[in-house]
Design a protein around this motif. Structure first.
Motif, PDB file in Angstrom:
ATOM      1  N   ASN A  78       0.826  -1.197   0.000  1.00  0.00           N
ATOM      2  CA  ASN A  78       0.000   0.000   0.000  1.00  0.00           C
ATOM      3  C   ASN A  78       0.865   1.253   0.000  1.00  0.00           C
ATOM      4  OD1 ASN A  78      -2.182  -1.685   0.151  1.00  0.00           O
ATOM      5  ND2 ASN A  78      -2.457  -1.450   2.333  1.00  0.00           N
ATOM      6  N   ASN A  93      -5.392   5.496   1.699  1.00  0.00           N
ATOM      7  CA  ASN A  93      -4.659   4.240   1.533  1.00  0.00           C
ATOM      8  C   ASN A  93      -4.960   3.720   0.139  1.00  0.00           C
ATOM      9  OD1 ASN A  93      -3.930   1.536   1.424  1.00  0.00           O
ATOM     10  ND2 ASN A  93      -4.613   1.079   3.487  1.00  0.00           N
ATOM     11  N   SER A  95      -4.083   0.887  -2.676  1.00  0.00           N
ATOM     12  CA  SER A  95      -3.481  -0.418  -2.906  1.00  0.00           C
ATOM     13  C   SER A  95      -2.629  -0.365  -4.163  1.00  0.00           C
ATOM     14  CB  SER A  95      -4.567  -1.489  -3.072  1.00  0.00           C
ATOM     15  OG  SER A  95      -3.984  -2.706  -3.478  1.00  0.00           O
ATOM     16  N   GLN A 100      -6.373   0.891  -6.396  1.00  0.00           N
ATOM     17  CA  GLN A 100      -7.692   1.100  -5.797  1.00  0.00           C
ATOM     18  C   GLN A 100      -7.549   1.717  -4.410  1.00  0.00           C
ATOM     19  OE1 GLN A 100      -9.117  -2.972  -5.958  1.00  0.00           O
ATOM     20  NE2 GLN A 100     -10.567  -2.379  -7.543  1.00  0.00           N
ATOM     21  N   GLU A 102      -8.331   1.920  -0.793  1.00  0.00           N
ATOM     22  CA  GLU A 102      -8.850   0.985   0.205  1.00  0.00           C
ATOM     23  C   GLU A 102      -9.610   1.710   1.301  1.00  0.00           C
ATOM     24  OE1 GLU A 102      -6.135  -1.951   1.586  1.00  0.00           O
ATOM     25  OE2 GLU A 102      -5.757  -2.697  -0.428  1.00  0.00           O
ATOM     26  N   TYR A 103      -9.116   2.879   1.696  1.00  0.00           N
ATOM     27  CA  TYR A 103      -9.852   3.694   2.654  1.00  0.00           C
ATOM     28  C   TYR A 103      -9.359   5.126   2.609  1.00  0.00           C
ATOM     29  CZ  TYR A 103      -5.934   3.309   6.015  1.00  0.00           C
ATOM     30  OH  TYR A 103      -4.718   3.348   6.626  1.00  0.00           O
TER      31      TYR A 103
END
Length: 158
Positions: A78, A93, A95, A100, A102-103
């Motif tokens: 990450n 975050n 990936s 993508q 993640e959060y």
């Protein structure tokens, strides 16, 4: 807000001279954030003394410049961006697999840096309590110096 450094093996490993300082300074680390309405893993990594030094330096840069910082804690796939938006810290975050998100967490910047500094102090004191000579280790010295820089900047901005 509270931060917690969860380390693979507790500080008592320093009592066993087979391991030495580097085992404690570089074993697996997970940084957890406990906020009023949530609890989440901010990041996890190996070689954590280097990563914590880097992360602290990024927080210092956010204080100084306000420019978005990129954080890559090797040991996982990450990449994180740290962005200061007014009084908030936006942590994204991403990936590395598929680019993508993640959060995204938005936290109060002052609360975060206060909690981070408090946990760093606890972490450094825990090492000193077990092995006073660790204060001579270059990673410990850098951790201590960067923590003091962050605390000084925090005081200036208050």
């Amino acid at each position: 807000m509270r931060l917690k450094f969860e380390i693979e093996n507790d500080v008592s490993v320093l009592l066993d001279k087979r391991y030495g300082y580097d085992f404690y300074l570089d074993s697996f680390l997970e940084v957890l954030v406990h906020n009023i309405d949530s609890e989440f893993s901010l990041f996890s990594t190996t070689m954590h003394s280097t990563i914590i030094i880097t992360f602290t330096e990024l927080l210092i840069e956010l204080y100084k410049t306000g420019h978005t910082q990129t954080f890559d804690p090797f040991g996982n796939a990450n990449i994180y961006t740290l962005e200061r938006i007014s009084n908030d810290l936006k942590i994204t975050n991403l990936s590395a697999f598929g680019d993508q998100v993640e959060y995204v967490h938005i936290l109060n910047f002052t609360d975060f840096t206060n909690a981070y500094s408090k946990e760093m102090e606890r972490y450094l004191k825990a090492m000193m309590a077990v092995e006073a000579n660790i204060a001579e280790h270059p990673d410990y010295v850098l951790l201590f110096e960067r923590l003091n820089m962050l605390k000084d900047l925090r005081r200036e901005k208050e």
